[in-house]
Scaffold this motif. Structure first.
Motif, PDB file in Angstrom:
ATOM      1  N   UNK A  64      59.585  25.260 -27.929  1.00 25.81           N
ATOM      2  CA  UNK A  64      61.043  25.412 -27.695  1.00 25.81           C
ATOM      3  C   UNK A  64      61.622  26.608 -27.839  1.00 25.81           C
ATOM      4  N   UNK A  65      60.589  27.806 -27.319  1.00 19.50           N
ATOM      5  CA  UNK A  65      61.201  28.999 -27.353  1.00 19.50           C
ATOM      6  C   UNK A  65      61.620  29.656 -28.642  1.00 19.50           C
TER       7      UNK A  65
ATOM      8  N   UNK B   9      50.732  33.436 -31.082  1.00 24.54           N
ATOM      9  CA  UNK B   9      51.258  33.328 -32.321  1.00 24.54           C
ATOM     10  C   UNK B   9      49.927  33.579 -33.259  1.00 24.54           C
ATOM     11  N   UNK B  13      44.685  29.160 -33.135  1.00 23.22           N
ATOM     12  CA  UNK B  13      45.185  28.145 -32.114  1.00 23.22           C
ATOM     13  C   UNK B  13      44.775  28.804 -30.675  1.00 23.22           C
ATOM     14  N   UNK B  15      46.463  30.818 -28.701  1.00 23.29           N
ATOM     15  CA  UNK B  15      47.693  30.691 -27.735  1.00 23.29           C
ATOM     16  C   UNK B  15      48.144  32.229 -27.292  1.00 23.29           C
ATOM     17  N   UNK B  19      56.093  37.377 -21.710  1.00 23.27           N
ATOM     18  CA  UNK B  19      57.667  36.917 -21.661  1.00 23.27           C
ATOM     19  C   UNK B  19      58.208  38.029 -20.581  1.00 23.27           C
ATOM     20  N   UNK B  36      52.976  30.274 -21.565  1.00 27.38           N
ATOM     21  CA  UNK B  36      52.004  30.124 -22.925  1.00 27.38           C
ATOM     22  C   UNK B  36      50.702  29.663 -22.261  1.00 27.38           C
ATOM     23  N   UNK B  38      46.323  28.723 -23.175  1.00 33.32           N
ATOM     24  CA  UNK B  38      45.460  28.247 -23.888  1.00 33.32           C
ATOM     25  C   UNK B  38      44.119  28.335 -23.395  1.00 33.32           C
ATOM     26  N   UNK B  47      51.812  26.264 -20.389  1.00 37.07           N
ATOM     27  CA  UNK B  47      53.335  25.965 -20.496  1.00 37.07           C
ATOM     28  C   UNK B  47      54.034  26.835 -20.039  1.00 37.07           C
ATOM     29  N   UNK B  49      58.056  27.923 -19.580  1.00 35.94           N
ATOM     30  CA  UNK B  49      59.402  27.569 -19.927  1.00 35.94           C
ATOM     31  C   UNK B  49      60.595  28.604 -19.603  1.00 35.94           C
ATOM     32  N   UNK B  55      64.294  27.253 -25.571  1.00 36.29           N
ATOM     33  CA  UNK B  55      63.974  26.893 -24.209  1.00 36.29           C
ATOM     34  C   UNK B  55      65.004  25.799 -23.810  1.00 36.29           C
ATOM     35  N   UNK B  58      61.200  23.111 -19.679  1.00 35.28           N
ATOM     36  CA  UNK B  58      59.625  23.506 -20.050  1.00 35.28           C
ATOM     37  C   UNK B  58      58.782  22.432 -19.076  1.00 35.28           C
ATOM     38  N   UNK B  62      49.007  19.629 -19.423  1.00 43.48           N
ATOM     39  CA  UNK B  62      47.820  19.409 -20.334  1.00 43.48           C
ATOM     40  C   UNK B  62      47.578  18.127 -19.866  1.00 43.48           C
TER      41      UNK B  62
END
Lengths: 248, 149
Positions: A64-65, B9, B13, B15, B19, B36, B38, B47, B49, B55, B58, B62
């Motif tokens: 969600x940013x 992050x 995960x 990810x 930006x 983003x 994966x 993703x 966004x 956001x 988006x 998937x």
């Protein structure tokens, strides 16, 4: 078609099983804050299994940013309350025997949903305007940058307080210009630090607390700041500091 | 040179994120186009966004996911259930924007057109949908896998 079959068909619409590398991905009936259904992955051997959300709870927030503002410890505590663990961004079940697998799937799905909801409702978007940095840059331009330093000063209580901008003026006098943001914790901390230093009555030290007057401050908050030191609005800082320097 | 990816992050995960600042009427502010990725997930997942600090829309690419439009109203004319890649447009979600200080729950989504089957076609479609001028030779490529299995 009987109502039982209608319901069965309806529910089969919103659940699925998909083999992925090393496991099975299960779409559950739990729902994230954004209304996507929680999916979990079951991995394991013949007798024991581990269920994980593959980072779905955190992804719900980050996609969600906004950035994750909660520490791993806080999330781990939330997970522990649900009987699961949080490791490296992922919610995982304890090792589960075959008969425990349905419960493990439900626990992880539910925990993932609950944690995502908690993160959503406890995340605030931070203003990008970095007031402390702005104040530091302003002072570095106004005075010779090498005169503006971070310094620890010991207060009347004998506690050392860190100040981000201590300006050494000609003649050795020091001027503390302490930025405060409109947040109760910041206000309290800066008032206490300034008050403690003021109470020490150190010679050659002047103090100013500077606040961002673009923010919506209440008069009571500004009154509170004055207990720490003379208060200056950022928009008037140039003028106020100029007056202070010319009065010396 | 392709865009450089950063770890999206911490954790396991896998990810990755880029930006890209958006220029709006000649000015660059806080708005970003974020991708983003994966790379270790199969089939393809990513993703795209637009953030305006949170956001505001988006695209979730998937397979196997299910999204429910439980908060949609009749005028919005969206299906109750959306399966697989889908898109949360601003127009269908702006009514959920209540405060600038909290993330927006993008509750409403529509299925992505089936002809969008690659990252490049999704990115081009997303940018066109949001009036973003994307250069023909944009150099935004998904990162490569980082694990063997």
């Amino acid at each position: 078609m009987s109502i039982v079959e209608v319901v069965k068909n309806a529910l089969s619409e919103v659940s699925s099983f998909q083999e992925i590398g090393g496991g099975v991905r299960v779409i559950t009936h739990c729902m994230y804050p954004s209304n996507s259904l929680v999916s979990v992955t079951v991995r394991g051997g013949e007798d024991t299994y581990v269920v994980s959300d593959d980072g779905g709870a955190i992804s719900e927030l980050t996609s969600s940013g906004v950035e994750l503002q909660h520490s791993a410890n806080v999330i781990a505590n939330l997970a522990a309350l649900q009987g699961v663990a949080y490791r490296n961004g992922i919610i995982v079940s304890p090792l589960a025997a075959k008969r425990e697998l349905p419960v493990a799937i439900l626990m992880v799905a539910n925990a993932s949903k609950e944690i995502a909801s908690h993160l959503f409702s406890h995340t605030r978007i931070k203003r990008k305007r970095n007031f402390k940095e702005m104040v530091h840059q302003f002072l570095s331009h106004k005075f010779d940058g090498s005169r503006v330093r971070e310094m620890e000063i010991v207060g009347a209580s004998n506690k050392p307080h860190k100040f981000e901008n201590v300006i050494t003026l000609n003649g050795g006098q020091r001027l503390i210009v302490d930025p405060v943001i409109r947040d109760p914790a910041s206000v309290n901390a800066r008032v206490v630090a300034n008050f403690d230093v003021k109470s020490a009555k150190l010679s050659g030290i002047e103090q100013r607390i500077i606040y961002d007057d673009e923010d919506d401050w209440s008069s009571s908050d500004i009154n509170l700041l004055t207990f720490g030191a003379t208060v200056v609005a950022f928009s008037k800082a140039d003028q106020a500091l100029q007056q202070f320097i010319s009065r010396r | 040179m392709p865009q450089q990816w950063q770890l999206g992050r911490e954790g396991d995960v896998g990810e990755y994120a880029i930006k890209i600042p958006l220029e709006i009427s000649g000015q660059i502010g806080e708005q970003r186009l974020i991708v983003l990725a994966y790379p270790n997930i199969e089939p393809l997942a990513f993703r795209i966004l637009i953030t305006f600090e949170p956001a505001i829309c988006r695209l979730d690419y998937e397979h196997g996911v299910i999204h429910t439009n439980t908060q949609a109203n009749a005028q919005e004319d969206v299906p109750a259930i959306v399966k697989g890649p889908h898109y949360h447009p601003w127009l269908l979600n702006k009514r959920f924007f209540t405060t600038a200080s909290a993330p927006i729950k993008l509750h409403n989504a529509v299925e992505l057109q089936t002809e969008i089957r690659s990252f490049d076609s999704a990115l081009r479609w997303f940018c066109a949908e949001n009036n973003i001028s994307l250069p023909h030779n944009h150099r935004i490529e998904l990162p490569s896998r980082t694990t063997l299995i």
